[in-house]
Design a protein around this motif. Structure first.
Motif, PDB file in Angstrom:
ATOM      1  N   PHE A  39       0.882  -1.166   0.000  1.00  0.00           N
ATOM      2  CA  PHE A  39       0.000   0.000   0.000  1.00  0.00           C
ATOM      3  C   PHE A  39       0.919   1.215   0.000  1.00  0.00           C
ATOM      4  O   PHE A  39       1.710   1.402   0.934  1.00  0.00           O
ATOM      5  N   GLU A  40       0.864   2.023  -1.052  1.00  0.00           N
ATOM      6  CA  GLU A  40       1.781   3.166  -1.135  1.00  0.00           C
ATOM      7  C   GLU A  40       1.182   4.294  -1.959  1.00  0.00           C
ATOM      8  O   GLU A  40       0.353   4.066  -2.837  1.00  0.00           O
ATOM      9  N   ASN A  41       1.628   5.508  -1.634  1.00  0.00           N
ATOM     10  CA  ASN A  41       1.172   6.694  -2.360  1.00  0.00           C
ATOM     11  C   ASN A  41       2.349   7.447  -2.971  1.00  0.00           C
ATOM     12  O   ASN A  41       2.336   8.668  -3.103  1.00  0.00           O
ATOM     13  N   LEU A  42       3.383   6.714  -3.367  1.00  0.00           N
ATOM     14  CA  LEU A  42       4.605   7.340  -3.854  1.00  0.00           C
ATOM     15  C   LEU A  42       4.385   8.145  -5.127  1.00  0.00           C
ATOM     16  O   LEU A  42       5.040   9.164  -5.341  1.00  0.00           O
ATOM     17  N   SER A  43       3.491   7.676  -5.985  1.00  0.00           N
ATOM     18  CA  SER A  43       3.282   8.367  -7.263  1.00  0.00           C
ATOM     19  C   SER A  43       2.917   9.831  -7.071  1.00  0.00           C
ATOM     20  O   SER A  43       3.364  10.705  -7.826  1.00  0.00           O
ATOM     21  N   ILE A  44       2.100  10.107  -6.055  1.00  0.00           N
ATOM     22  CA  ILE A  44       1.677  11.492  -5.803  1.00  0.00           C
ATOM     23  C   ILE A  44       2.887  12.380  -5.548  1.00  0.00           C
ATOM     24  O   ILE A  44       2.944  13.534  -5.985  1.00  0.00           O
ATOM     25  N   HIS A 194      -5.152  13.341   3.084  1.00  0.00           N
ATOM     26  CA  HIS A 194      -3.967  12.887   3.818  1.00  0.00           C
ATOM     27  C   HIS A 194      -2.906  12.334   2.874  1.00  0.00           C
ATOM     28  O   HIS A 194      -1.728  12.280   3.220  1.00  0.00           O
ATOM     29  N   PHE A 195      -3.291  11.966   1.650  1.00  0.00           N
ATOM     30  CA  PHE A 195      -2.311  11.441   0.702  1.00  0.00           C
ATOM     31  C   PHE A 195      -1.371  12.531   0.186  1.00  0.00           C
ATOM     32  O   PHE A 195      -0.235  12.243  -0.183  1.00  0.00           O
ATOM     33  N   THR A 196      -1.826  13.781   0.111  1.00  0.00           N
ATOM     34  CA  THR A 196      -0.935  14.858  -0.317  1.00  0.00           C
ATOM     35  C   THR A 196      -0.065  15.354   0.829  1.00  0.00           C
ATOM     36  O   THR A 196       0.962  16.000   0.587  1.00  0.00           O
ATOM     37  N   ARG A 197      -0.439  15.046   2.057  1.00  0.00           N
ATOM     38  CA  ARG A 197       0.287  15.545   3.230  1.00  0.00           C
ATOM     39  C   ARG A 197       1.284  14.545   3.793  1.00  0.00           C
ATOM     40  O   ARG A 197       2.132  14.907   4.611  1.00  0.00           O
ATOM     41  N   THR A 198       1.127  13.266   3.425  1.00  0.00           N
ATOM     42  CA  THR A 198       1.972  12.234   4.012  1.00  0.00           C
ATOM     43  C   THR A 198       2.529  11.334   2.919  1.00  0.00           C
ATOM     44  O   THR A 198       2.019  11.283   1.801  1.00  0.00           O
ATOM     45  N   LEU A 199       3.563  10.602   3.279  1.00  0.00           N
ATOM     46  CA  LEU A 199       4.237   9.688   2.369  1.00  0.00           C
ATOM     47  C   LEU A 199       4.296   8.329   3.050  1.00  0.00           C
ATOM     48  O   LEU A 199       4.784   8.208   4.182  1.00  0.00           O
ATOM     49  N   THR A 200       3.788   7.293   2.378  1.00  0.00           N
ATOM     50  CA  THR A 200       3.790   5.978   3.012  1.00  0.00           C
ATOM     51  C   THR A 200       3.995   4.868   2.001  1.00  0.00           C
ATOM     52  O   THR A 200       3.604   4.977   0.836  1.00  0.00           O
ATOM     53  N   CYS A 201       4.643   3.810   2.468  1.00  0.00           N
ATOM     54  CA  CYS A 201       4.796   2.569   1.710  1.00  0.00           C
ATOM     55  C   CYS A 201       4.787   1.463   2.753  1.00  0.00           C
ATOM     56  O   CYS A 201       5.639   1.443   3.641  1.00  0.00           O
TER      57      CYS A 201
END
Length: 262
Positions: A39-44, A194-201
């Motif tokens: 689960f990750e939002n790295l692309s953003i 929260h996806f624009t404010r945080t970075l997670t993988c």
């Protein structure tokens, strides 16, 4: 999805093609997906738009060996399950925050109908390891906690609880992948997301969970949480490769938040 793509997807998650399309195979596929696809939002934070196209989300997971967030992960898994012969329906959900359900289409889950319906979700982070029976009023123990589905209101909505806490409200109507486009765009661009404010993988492990949030590597084993702050970009890139199988040419960083519209 053709047969070669099905085989490539199954190889990506380390599962043999099931001889029988049943609940046991469904359990194995969900668990393997959670263990191998983060689960990750790295692309953003790499300036890569998230495009809700079935072929592209599958390619991101299979060919690029990346992960994604709910629309990508459950969108791709739904395509795989349908190609294997499962009867799959995309459902929309509102994630609870502060005791209230959030935006419509805030989350995507899958309904899989066999002899009985199942709720499948590989896009919610720390959640169920295995599919939930789509029945109400029954506690369902899982390695991720005790889950319970409760009917809400007069339109067939379903609230999903984890360890007594409401997680999301499921709209029981079927939807298409493109129906999630507006909220997916909002999550990529809004300063309130929260996806624009945080970075997670993050992914499930045999003993718990491992998460890389910026330079912070978090390992959870049996409820015990350990954190290590990585020293430089080389260490961070190595952690992405080692723990998540993701090869990047630069470290993603959270950009300055966009300005909210007045």
């Amino acid at each position: 999805m053709d047969e070669s793509r099905v085989d490539a997807y199954l190889a990506r998650i380390g599962v043999a093609r099931p001889d029988v399309v049943d609940a046991e195979a469904l359990r194995a596929i969900q668990y393997a997906h959670l263990r191998t696809v983060p689960f990750e939002n790295l692309s953003i934070h790499l300036g890569q738009p998230v495009v809700l196209d079935e072929e592209l989300v599958v390619a991101k997971i299979v060919d690029q060996r990346r992960g994604g967030f709910c629309y990508e992960l459950n969108g791709a898994l739904g395509a795989l399950l349908a190609a294997l012969g499962y009867r799959v329906t995309r459902l929309a959900a509102q994630v609870f925050g502060g005791g209230e359900p959030g935006l419509p289409f805030d989350h995507m889950v899958l309904r899989v109908d066999l002899d009985e319906p199942w709720l499948v979700d590989v896009g919610y982070g720390s959640f169920t390891h295995y599919p939930l029976r789509l029945v109400t009023g029954v506690d369902q123990p899982d390695p991720g906690g005790v889950f319970r589905i409760v009917r809400h209101g007069e339109y067939g909505d379903l609230d999903v609880y984890q360890d007594g806490n409401p997680e999301y409200r499921v709209d029981a109507r079927p939807y298409r992948l493109k129906d999630y486009l507006p909220t997916c765009w909002w999550h990529q661009t809004s300063p309130e997301s929260h996806f624009t404010r945080t970075l997670t993988c993050s992914r499930l492990t045999e003993t718990g969970r491992i998460t890389l949030s910026g330079a912070k590597l978090i390992t959870t084993v049996g409820g015990r949480r350990d954190e290590v702050v990585l020293g430089d970009d080389a260490e961070i890139l190595d952690a992405y490769r080692t723990h998540f199988g993701i090869t990047l040419d630069r470290v993603p960083t959270v950009a300055a938040p966009p300005v909210a519209a007045v």
